[in-house]
Motif scaffolding. Structure first.
Motif, short mmCIF file in Angstrom:
data_model
loop_
_atom_site.label_atom_id
_atom_site.label_comp_id
_atom_site.label_asym_id
_atom_site.label_seq_id
_atom_site.Cartn_x
_atom_site.Cartn_y
_atom_site.Cartn_z
N LYS A 1 1.04 -1.33 -0.19
CA LYS A 1 0.05 0.01 0.75
C LYS A 1 0.99 1.24 -0.13
O LYS A 1 2.22 0.90 0.94
N PHE A 2 0.65 2.21 -0.58
CA PHE A 2 1.17 3.91 -0.82
C PHE A 2 0.58 4.40 -0.04
O PHE A 2 1.22 5.80 0.12
N ASP A 3 -0.62 4.43 0.94
CA ASP A 3 -1.47 5.27 1.75
C ASP A 3 -1.59 5.21 2.67
O ASP A 3 -2.62 5.34 3.14
N GLN B 1 3.35 3.54 3.37
CA GLN B 1 3.60 4.93 2.78
C GLN B 1 4.41 5.17 1.61
O GLN B 1 5.47 4.87 2.20
N LYS B 2 4.08 5.25 0.69
CA LYS B 2 5.51 6.45 -0.58
C LYS B 2 5.08 7.59 0.08
O LYS B 2 4.36 8.57 -0.02
N TYR C 1 10.83 4.88 0.84
CA TYR C 1 8.57 4.06 2.09
C TYR C 1 9.18 3.41 3.07
O TYR C 1 10.07 3.28 3.75
N TRP D 1 9.13 -0.98 -5.53
CA TRP D 1 7.76 -1.40 -5.09
C TRP D 1 6.74 -1.01 -6.18
O TRP D 1 6.64 -0.02 -7.21
N GLU E 1 2.36 0.13 -5.78
CA GLU E 1 1.23 0.00 -5.58
C GLU E 1 -0.27 -0.98 -5.54
O GLU E 1 0.01 -1.35 -7.17
N LYS F 1 -3.27 -1.82 -4.98
CA LYS F 1 -5.04 -1.13 -4.43
C LYS F 1 -5.60 -2.69 -3.78
O LYS F 1 -5.44 -3.77 -4.36
#
Length: 278
Positions: free
Chosen positions: A45-47, A53-54, A59, A83, A85, A87
């Motif tokens: 996940k990036f968020d 988290q990015k 990261y 990496w 993302e 979802k």
């Protein structure tokens, strides 16, 4: 006759060139398969602060730390990781398409998902919980959420599960992001935010929210986080071995403390590989 000699010589040179090229291709393939010369692509996940988290610095998060450790045991250095993302709605497709080698993204192991992908782990036992203001003394059980304003992100099943099964009189509020829910919680526009306790701890651990929120400790569901791999992949066994090493050498607990500690997250002990808590 002279022309024929030149042609024959050219044929020999050409044959040697083809052989050299073929050998070169084999050498590159061998290098790639060892992990020494290629990249490994990992879905996260990036968020989700504390989870994946990015940021401008790179990261971060518990899943990132776990995935980095596992990749190291598979023979990849940090700079060999790509990496990607992934979802929630696209995780199974990303694996089946080969977009990623494995996924560590708050990925709960469920019977339905196991029909489509294989899971290593679990590597974390999380629970659905609520995040409340640090001075809240009214919410101590799921039934206390009745008549309270309960928030989760739009499209999430977390708040609906609480409403349907545990607190039918809870007033559901759907916000576009968890951050928006946190802002509402801080301003008292809502009374509680619900999702996995690990995700809640990650958000509450952010510097901007330090000391303002606490976990309710309600443990309303069990969420067994696993590392997803393509169905039939031999990576599953290798990742399981890496996860066992991460627990035994203390790296797992260090990652928990680093990413969730500021929220005083009372994590479950590291789960045993293959032990799915229903």
């Amino acid at each position: 006759m002279k022309l024929r000699k030149v042609t024959a010589a050219s044929a020999v040179v050409l044959a040697l060139a083809v052989t050299a090229t073929a050998c070169g291709s084999d050498d590159k393939k061998d290098s790639d398969s060892s992990g020494g010369g290629k990249k490994i692509t990992i879905g996260i996940k990036f968020d989700q602060p504390g989870i994946g988290q990015k940021t401008p610095q790179g990261y971060s998060g518990f899943d990132v730390d776990v995935a980095t450790y596992v990749a190291g045991k598979l023979g990849y250095k940090a700079d060999q990781i790509q990496w990607k993302e992934t979802k929630s709605a696209d995780r199974e497709n990303a694996l089946s398409r080969g977009d990623v080698d494995f996924i560590a993204a708050s990925y709960s192991i469920t019977p339905e998902r196991e029909k489509k992908v294989d899971f290593a782990g679990p590597y974390l036992l999380a629970h659905q919980d609520v995040l409340i203001r640090s001075d809240d003394t009214a919410i101590k059980s799921p039934s206390d959420l009745n008549s309270k304003k309960l928030c989760s992100v739009t499209g999430s099943t977390s708040a609906q599960n609480v409403h349907d099964k545990l607190a039918p009189k809870a007033q559901l509020q759907q916000y576009p992001t968890y951050s928006a829910c946190l802002t509402g919680l801080q301003s008292k526009a809502i009374d509680a935010l619900t999702t996995d306790d690990s995700i809640l701890a990650g958000y509450a651990s952010q510097a901007a929210f330090k000391g303002k929120f606490k976990l309710g400790g309600l443990k309303m569901t069990n969420e067994n986080y696993g590392i997803g791999v393509k169905k039939g992949s031999d990576l599953k066994a290798k990742i399981n071995t890496a996860l066992e090493a991460m627990v035994s050498d203390g790296s797992w607990q260090k990652a928990v403390d680093k990413n969730f500690g500021p929220a005083q997250y009372k994590n479950e002990p590291a789960p045993k590989i293959g032990n799915i808590v229903s």
